[in-house]
Design an enzyme around this catalytic site. Structure first.
Site, PDB file in Angstrom:
ATOM      1  N   SER A 243       0.847  -1.196   0.000  1.00 23.04           N
ATOM      2  CA  SER A 243       0.000   0.000   0.000  1.00 23.04           C
ATOM      3  C   SER A 243       0.881   1.243   0.000  1.00 23.04           C
ATOM      4  CB  SER A 243      -0.867  -0.011   1.279  1.00 23.04           C
ATOM      5  OG  SER A 243      -1.514   1.228   1.483  1.00 23.04           O
TER       6      SER A 243
ATOM      7  N   ASP B  10       4.161  -7.844   3.672  1.00 27.22           N
ATOM      8  CA  ASP B  10       3.062  -7.032   4.220  1.00 27.22           C
ATOM      9  C   ASP B  10       2.146  -7.934   5.037  1.00 27.22           C
ATOM     10  OD1 ASP B  10       1.857  -4.011   3.062  1.00 27.22           O
ATOM     11  OD2 ASP B  10       0.627  -5.254   4.399  1.00 27.22           O
TER      12      ASP B  10
ATOM     13  N   ASP C 157       4.274 -10.246   9.453  1.00 25.92           N
ATOM     14  CA  ASP C 157       3.989  -9.261  10.502  1.00 25.92           C
ATOM     15  C   ASP C 157       5.345  -8.777  11.007  1.00 25.92           C
ATOM     16  OD1 ASP C 157       3.433  -7.796  12.729  1.00 25.92           O
ATOM     17  OD2 ASP C 157       2.232  -9.333  13.728  1.00 25.92           O
TER      18      ASP C 157
ATOM     19  N   ASN D 298       9.723   0.053   5.680  1.00 27.56           N
ATOM     20  CA  ASN D 298       8.706   1.086   5.421  1.00 27.56           C
ATOM     21  C   ASN D 298       7.431   0.884   6.234  1.00 27.56           C
ATOM     22  OD1 ASN D 298       7.006   2.978   3.535  1.00 27.56           O
ATOM     23  ND2 ASN D 298       6.000   0.973   3.451  1.00 27.56           N
TER      24      ASN D 298
ATOM     25  N   TYR E 257       4.020   8.278  18.108  1.00 29.61           N
ATOM     26  CA  TYR E 257       4.492   8.196  16.708  1.00 29.61           C
ATOM     27  C   TYR E 257       5.832   8.919  16.563  1.00 29.61           C
ATOM     28  CZ  TYR E 257       4.250   8.519  11.578  1.00 29.61           C
ATOM     29  OH  TYR E 257       4.508   8.418  10.235  1.00 29.61           O
TER      30      TYR E 257
ATOM     31  N   LYS F  43       9.547   7.366  15.439  1.00 31.64           N
ATOM     32  CA  LYS F  43      10.293   7.831  14.262  1.00 31.64           C
ATOM     33  C   LYS F  43      11.651   8.435  14.671  1.00 31.64           C
ATOM     34  CE  LYS F  43       7.322   6.488  11.187  1.00 31.64           C
ATOM     35  NZ  LYS F  43       7.688   5.398  10.256  1.00 31.64           N
TER      36      LYS F  43
HETATM   37  N1  NAD Z   1       1.608   9.032   4.479  1.00 29.28           N
HETATM   38  C1  NAD Z   1       2.304   9.980   5.079  1.00 29.28           C
HETATM   39  O1  NAD Z   1       1.952  11.166   5.066  1.00 29.28           O
HETATM   40  C2  NAD Z   1       3.590   9.638   5.780  1.00 29.28           C
HETATM   41  C3  NAD Z   1       4.418  10.692   6.225  1.00 29.28           C
HETATM   42  C4  NAD Z   1       5.596  10.396   6.882  1.00 29.28           C
HETATM   43  C5  NAD Z   1       5.978   9.067   7.086  1.00 29.28           C
HETATM   44  N2  NAD Z   1       5.146   8.066   6.659  1.00 29.28           N
HETATM   45  C6  NAD Z   1       5.595   6.688   6.907  1.00 29.28           C
HETATM   46  O2  NAD Z   1       5.654   5.988   5.673  1.00 29.28           O
HETATM   47  C7  NAD Z   1       5.415   4.599   5.909  1.00 29.28           C
HETATM   48  C8  NAD Z   1       4.312   4.110   4.978  1.00 29.28           C
HETATM   49  O3  NAD Z   1       3.137   4.852   5.258  1.00 29.28           O
HETATM   50  P1  NAD Z   1       1.904   4.906   4.249  1.00 29.28           P
HETATM   51  O4  NAD Z   1       1.342   6.264   4.349  1.00 29.28           O
HETATM   52  O5  NAD Z   1       2.279   4.362   2.932  1.00 29.28           O
HETATM   53  O6  NAD Z   1       0.913   3.890   5.002  1.00 29.28           O
HETATM   54  P2  NAD Z   1      -0.166   2.840   4.426  1.00 29.28           P
HETATM   55  O7  NAD Z   1      -1.111   2.601   5.556  1.00 29.28           O
HETATM   56  O8  NAD Z   1      -0.700   3.273   3.114  1.00 29.28           O
HETATM   57  O9  NAD Z   1       0.735   1.536   4.185  1.00 29.28           O
HETATM   58  C9  NAD Z   1       1.347   0.881   5.246  1.00 29.28           C
HETATM   59  C10 NAD Z   1       1.502  -0.588   4.884  1.00 29.28           C
HETATM   60  O10 NAD Z   1       2.125  -1.242   6.005  1.00 29.28           O
HETATM   61  C11 NAD Z   1       1.449  -2.461   6.230  1.00 29.28           C
HETATM   62  N3  NAD Z   1       1.601  -2.867   7.625  1.00 29.28           N
HETATM   63  C12 NAD Z   1       1.036  -2.299   8.728  1.00 29.28           C
HETATM   64  N4  NAD Z   1       1.380  -2.987   9.814  1.00 29.28           N
HETATM   65  C13 NAD Z   1       2.188  -3.994   9.412  1.00 29.28           C
HETATM   66  C14 NAD Z   1       2.844  -5.058  10.070  1.00 29.28           C
HETATM   67  N5  NAD Z   1       2.740  -5.234  11.404  1.00 29.28           N
HETATM   68  N6  NAD Z   1       3.590  -5.932   9.341  1.00 29.28           N
HETATM   69  C15 NAD Z   1       3.695  -5.771   7.993  1.00 29.28           C
HETATM   70  N7  NAD Z   1       3.069  -4.806   7.305  1.00 29.28           N
HETATM   71  C16 NAD Z   1       2.331  -3.932   8.014  1.00 29.28           C
HETATM   72  C17 NAD Z   1      -0.004  -2.182   5.875  1.00 29.28           C
HETATM   73  O11 NAD Z   1      -0.724  -3.388   5.605  1.00 29.28           O
HETATM   74  C18 NAD Z   1       0.151  -1.307   4.639  1.00 29.28           C
HETATM   75  O12 NAD Z   1       0.223  -2.089   3.460  1.00 29.28           O
HETATM   76  C19 NAD Z   1       5.090   4.470   7.394  1.00 29.28           C
HETATM   77  O13 NAD Z   1       6.258   4.077   8.099  1.00 29.28           O
HETATM   78  C20 NAD Z   1       4.686   5.886   7.792  1.00 29.28           C
HETATM   79  O14 NAD Z   1       4.906   6.131   9.156  1.00 29.28           O
HETATM   80  C21 NAD Z   1       3.975   8.305   6.014  1.00 29.28           C
END
Ligand code: NAD
Length: 255
Positions: free
Chosen positions: A15, A36, A62, A89, A154, A158
């Site tokens: 995702s 994932d 996981d 990620n 959070y 980070k």
């Molecule tokens: N979207 C933002 O604005 C943003 C900003 C800064 C940092 N981030 C970071 O980027 C990364 C990705 O975020 P995103 O926005 O794409 O999130 P998202 O929710 O779209 O995707 C996260 C993915 O991680 C998977 N996941 C969750 N828990 C899991 C686990 N225990 N084991 C394996 N997979 C797991 C989910 O199934 C999902 O596919 C994260 O670390 C988030 O903190 C996101």
């Protein structure tokens, strides 16, 4: 930037940002394992990469479970022969709540999925990378590591990622392994769209004030990851790159 025929693991690759990173690596010729927890996401992304001529493997994982991560880091070399690139990620967020109301259960969950997971994945992948004398680790942090109202759990997770990355770099350089981290700001993904509408609206207003006044995309983050993951980045380690349209130029965290 060369990643052709390299073997990459992208956690949370089913995702959002992870999907963008997995597709960019595959497009550049890497063999990509999508790890994932969501079978739907990993099957969809693996299928899309394979359909477009790339090499992909989906492994339901996981990242907060030591057993699950160990199995992942066994399965990938069994299937593709190596682990060259690890992109940590996978991550989650919780509704914003100030410290006196923050539950211990939520604290533990956020720290486990966002930070302990990266320790587990690095530990297992590094055992393979050391034998190869080659590795590229890219950890996804967040600009929120600077701190934010209602975000203590959070932000702490980070901040831990940034610090973990520096220690990895110091320890692993002599084995041909680099470790760097990327901090996105606001990126439109299911994680972002799952936040309460009010918080999304506040974030949109903040993004409009950034030097590049728009939200980020997974492709924006993927190009920074591809750089750190490439063969050519062999002399760059322990670095922290913001991908946020200049949002980091403002003085501190999220006020
Ligand atoms: N979207 C933002 O604005 C943003 C900003 C800064 C940092 N981030 C970071 O980027 C990364 C990705 O975020 P995103 O926005 O794409 O999130 P998202 O929710 O779209 O995707 C996260 C993915 O991680 C998977 N996941 C969750 N828990 C899991 C686990 N225990 N084991 C394996 N997979 C797991 C989910 O199934 C999902 O596919 C994260 O670390 C988030 O903190 C996101």
């Amino acid at each position: 930037m060369t990643v052709r025929d390299r073997v990459a693991i992208v956690t949370g690759g089913g995702s959002g940002i992870g999907e963008g990173i997995a597709k960019a690596l595959a497009h550049a010729g890497a063999k990509v394992c999508i790890a994932d927890i969501s079978p739907t996401g990993l099957e969809r992304v693996t299928g899309e990469i394979t359909a477009s001529g790339g090499a992909a493997l989906g492994v339901k994982t996981d990242v907060s479970s030591a057993e699950s991560v160990a199995a992942l880091c066994q399965k990938v070399p069994d299937s593709f022969g190596r682990i060259d690139i690890l992109v940590n990620n996978a991550g989650i967020i919780a509704p914003e709540v100030e410290i006196d109301e923050m539950s211990e259960a939520t604290w533990d969950k956020i720290l486990t999925v966002n930070l302990k997971s990266q320790y587990l994945c690095c530990q297992n992948a590094v055992r393979v990378m050391k034998k190869q004398g080659y590795g590229r680790i890219v950890n996804i942090a967040s600009r929120s590591w600077l701190g934010g109202r209602g975000l203590a759990n959070y932000a702490a997770s980070k901040g831990g990622v940034v610090s973990l990355t520096r220690s990895l770099a110091i320890e692993l350089g002599k084995y041909g392994i680099t470790a760097n981290c990327v901090s996105p700001t606001l990126v439109v993904t299911p994680l972002f769209l799952g936040m309460p509408k009010e918080e999304q609206e506040q974030d949109l207003q903040k993004a409009a004030k950034n030097p590049i006044p728009r939200l980020g995309t997974p492709a924006d983050v993927a190009c920074a990851v591809l750089f750190f993951a490439s063969d050519e980045a062999e002399f760059i380690t322990g670095q922290h790159l913001y991908v946020g349209g200049g949002a980091d130029l403002w003085t501190s965290g999220t006020l």
